[in-house]
Each structure stands twice: as C-alpha cells, then as structure tokens.
Write a protein that holds these residues in place. Structure first.
Motif, mmCIF file in Angstrom:
data_model
loop_
_atom_site.group_PDB
_atom_site.id
_atom_site.type_symbol
_atom_site.label_atom_id
_atom_site.label_comp_id
_atom_site.label_asym_id
_atom_site.label_seq_id
_atom_site.Cartn_x
_atom_site.Cartn_y
_atom_site.Cartn_z
ATOM 1 N N UNK A 159 0.838 -1.194 0.000
ATOM 2 C CA UNK A 159 0.000 0.000 0.000
ATOM 3 C C UNK A 159 0.872 1.242 0.000
ATOM 4 N N UNK A 160 0.805 1.981 -1.106
ATOM 5 C CA UNK A 160 1.539 3.230 -1.244
ATOM 6 C C UNK A 160 0.566 4.392 -1.010
ATOM 7 N N UNK A 161 0.857 5.545 -1.560
ATOM 8 C CA UNK A 161 0.083 6.739 -1.234
ATOM 9 C C UNK A 161 -0.041 7.702 -2.426
ATOM 10 N N UNK A 162 -1.072 8.535 -2.386
ATOM 11 C CA UNK A 162 -1.205 9.590 -3.402
ATOM 12 C C UNK A 162 -0.127 10.668 -3.219
ATOM 13 N N UNK A 163 0.549 10.664 -2.074
ATOM 14 C CA UNK A 163 1.572 11.683 -1.801
ATOM 15 C C UNK A 163 2.907 11.424 -2.504
ATOM 16 N N UNK A 164 2.912 10.463 -3.446
ATOM 17 C CA UNK A 164 4.112 10.294 -4.294
ATOM 18 C C UNK A 164 4.147 11.380 -5.382
ATOM 19 N N UNK A 165 3.054 12.144 -5.501
ATOM 20 C CA UNK A 165 2.966 13.187 -6.534
ATOM 21 C C UNK A 165 3.156 14.581 -5.939
ATOM 22 N N UNK A 166 3.543 15.542 -6.789
ATOM 23 C CA UNK A 166 3.804 16.897 -6.292
ATOM 24 C C UNK A 166 2.575 17.797 -6.264
ATOM 25 N N UNK A 208 6.141 19.589 3.956
ATOM 26 C CA UNK A 208 5.414 20.303 2.892
ATOM 27 C C UNK A 208 4.267 19.440 2.368
ATOM 28 N N UNK A 209 3.203 20.076 1.933
ATOM 29 C CA UNK A 209 2.044 19.332 1.442
ATOM 30 C C UNK A 209 1.746 19.703 -0.003
ATOM 31 N N UNK A 210 1.527 18.692 -0.869
ATOM 32 C CA UNK A 210 1.131 19.005 -2.249
ATOM 33 C C UNK A 210 -0.309 19.530 -2.278
ATOM 34 N N UNK A 211 -0.615 20.347 -3.299
ATOM 35 C CA UNK A 211 -1.932 21.000 -3.336
ATOM 36 C C UNK A 211 -3.042 20.068 -3.821
ATOM 37 N N UNK A 212 -2.768 19.281 -4.858
ATOM 38 C CA UNK A 212 -3.837 18.454 -5.434
ATOM 39 C C UNK A 212 -3.267 17.120 -5.898
ATOM 40 N N UNK A 213 -3.486 16.091 -5.083
ATOM 41 C CA UNK A 213 -3.008 14.748 -5.470
ATOM 42 C C UNK A 213 -4.194 13.820 -5.759
ATOM 43 N N UNK A 214 -5.232 14.387 -6.370
ATOM 44 C CA UNK A 214 -6.381 13.570 -6.786
ATOM 45 C C UNK A 214 -5.898 12.443 -7.689
ATOM 46 N N UNK A 215 -6.433 11.262 -7.456
ATOM 47 C CA UNK A 215 -6.049 10.094 -8.253
ATOM 48 C C UNK A 215 -7.089 9.806 -9.324
ATOM 49 N N UNK A 216 -6.619 9.454 -10.501
ATOM 50 C CA UNK A 216 -7.500 8.921 -11.544
ATOM 51 C C UNK A 216 -7.463 7.405 -11.355
ATOM 52 N N UNK A 217 -8.574 6.855 -10.873
ATOM 53 C CA UNK A 217 -8.615 5.419 -10.557
ATOM 54 C C UNK A 217 -9.449 4.627 -11.558
ATOM 55 N N UNK A 218 -9.547 5.148 -12.806
ATOM 56 C CA UNK A 218 -10.417 4.475 -13.784
ATOM 57 C C UNK A 218 -9.986 3.039 -14.057
ATOM 58 N N UNK A 219 -8.687 2.765 -13.965
ATOM 59 C CA UNK A 219 -8.218 1.385 -14.157
ATOM 60 C C UNK A 219 -8.909 0.446 -13.148
ATOM 61 N N UNK A 220 -8.948 0.873 -11.886
ATOM 62 C CA UNK A 220 -9.599 0.068 -10.842
ATOM 63 C C UNK A 220 -11.112 0.026 -11.035
#
Length: 290
Positions: free
Chosen positions: A110-117, A259-271
């Motif tokens: 289990x990883x996280x959406x916080x891998x993105x900027x 520091x916190x990224x502003x928008x790490x919304x995930x596109x989960x269409x694959x799932x």
C-alpha cells in the motif's frame, strides 16, 4: 482456506482489511506497539524491522498471499524522524517483497497519493512521481525497490482514508468532529484536494486487486475530488455538527514540518473498470452515521 498475511492490524487500513478479509481467508495479522484482538484473525506480535523474525514468520505461516499495510504514515513524523521511518517504510517493505518473491506468492504494497507533487492532477498510474515530502519520497523508494526485487508485486496507491475509529487507530474525521462538538474552531484547507475513500472501500479495493491478480501499479482513490474544507462541510451536514465554527484557510497559512502538495487527486479508472466501486463521500458518511 487459504492463508493471508496482513501486516499492520493496529493501523486504520490494516484493521478494516482484516474485518473484510476474514470472510474469505484464514487471516494472520501482525502488530507491534499497539496490542489488538480481532475475532476470527490470528494476531502475531512482531517487529517487522527484524529480518530474522520476519523470515521465521513466513516459514511458520506459509501464507498464500501478503498485503503490507504497516507503515509510519504521518508525513510530519517522517519529515522529522527520517531514519526511523525509512526503516519501516522502505527497508521492511523491500524485505517483505523479497520473501514473497522467494515464496512465489502475491504481494500487495500500500503506497500513497503523496508520491505526486500536486501540480498535474488527476494522476494516472503512468504519470511520473515527484514527492514533496519525506513520506512521499520513502513510498517512492519502496515502490521502485519492490518492483525491482519482485516484478510481479502489486503497488496500490491509496487516497486519503476516513471511517469509524478502530480500537487502536482513528481517521482524520474523529478529531475534526470532536473539535466542532467542543465548540472550537475548525479551520480546513480550501486549496488541498484529494480523492478520499472510506477504510472499508479501500479494503474492498485491495481484496479485489488480490482476487483479480492485478500486478504492477494501480490507484484506489475515491470517485470525487474534494478539498479538505468541502469534506468538512459534508461532515457537518451529515452528522449535524455546529457549522458556525467551520472556517476555511489555505495551506500557506499553516506551518507544518512536512510540505504538502496541493492536489493529489487520483484517476482510478483502471480500478473502476475492474469493478472497484467507491460510494460518494456523502453516502459513505451517511453509512458511518448509521
């Protein structure tokens, strides 16, 4: 019944996962500092950082699959305790991946959406990672290390999760609700966006990924992009909390270690195409209210 090893039963996601998994699997789950009992699940106390103990655990249980949810997941804590958090978030994760490779069994990390900027949302599985804090950085190192060590492993990037408190863990909504019930001011970001999902939904997603033998990278975000403030407004409405104390603020107004990224919304269409079906946040909250 096949044996499933779940690490981190005392964590929020691990607990929710054990509740669901025990209906289909013979579940063995680990905890370390927070002792916990889950009816129908065999609980094992272990320091996952101890490789010999970990190896012994695998030999003893002989699991058919492993889902690794144990982590130090507080970004602020990881930022200020880099070495200590690296040991559990990276080294341990690679060791578990290696053991699953040796045993030839499915391994879900289990990883996280916080891998993105947070600058190019919504993010798909193929988008380049660029974490802005130590926690995100550690999860990226774990993802890359795991796939190098065990290419058949599965990396599930998890969103912001919420739900009822477990015996040893809360989600972010419990302190939010308490603050408002105490008549105190709750200031939430209008400029931090996520795709939240409940702990139960996230756990269903992990079990679906295991059942469908998904390999490589997959996102398990919710269906809606919401700011923390939007989420707070829904929470106030559904749980009929005092709304006057809910205030809006911006990330830059609040000093935090990480520091916190502003928008790490995930596109989960694959799932979603595979059958992952998160409810709307309102529906999830109404179910929690009961």
């Amino acid at each position: 019944m096949k044996k499933l090893l779940v690490t981190g039963a005392s964590g929020f996601l691990g607990w929710h996962l054990c509740q669901l998994a025990k209906q289909q699997w013979d579940v063995y789950s680990t905890y370390f500092s927070h002792e916990i009992e889950i009816p129908g699940v065999t609980m094992l106390k272990i320091d996952l950082r101890d490789f010999q103990a970990l190896k012994h655990l695998f030999q003893q249980i002989q699991p058919s699959a492993t889902i690794h949810t144990a982590a130090q997941s507080s970004p602020n804590y990881c930022q200020t305790h880099a070495e200590e958090s690296y040991a559990i978030n990276v080294t341990t994760s690679l060791n578990i991946a290696g053991l699953c490779a040796d045993f030839g069994i499915p391994f879900i990390f289990t990883s996280t959406d916080l891998v993105f900027d947070g600058l190019n949302a919504p993010y798909r599985e193929t988008d380049p990672v660029s974490p802005v804090n130590a926690y995100g950085e550690q999860k990226v190192q774990a993802e890359e290390g795991i796939l190098a060590r065990y290419p058949l492993a599965t990396i599930c990037r998890m969103p912001l999760m919420f739900g009822m408190a477990t015996p040893t863990a809360t989600s972010f909504i419990q302190p939010f609700m308490q603050t408002l019930k105490d008549g105190k001011e709750l200031a939430l970001f209008t400029d931090e966006f996520r795709t939240p999902a409940s702990g139960t939904t996230a756990a269903k997603g992990l079990l679906m990924v295991l059942e469908k033998q998904v390999q490589g990278m997959i996102h398990l975000g919710g269906k809606e992009r919401l700011s923390r403030y939007d989420f707070g407004r829904l929470l106030v409405e559904v749980f009929q909390l005092p709304a006057t104390r809910l205030k809006s603020c911006r990330q830059q107004d609040v000093k935090m270690a990480a520091p916190r990224p502003a928008d790490v919304s995930l596109d989960s269409s694959k799932a979603f195409h595979l059958g992952y079906q998160p409810l709307s946040v309102r529906e999830e909250l109404e179910m929690l209210r009961g």
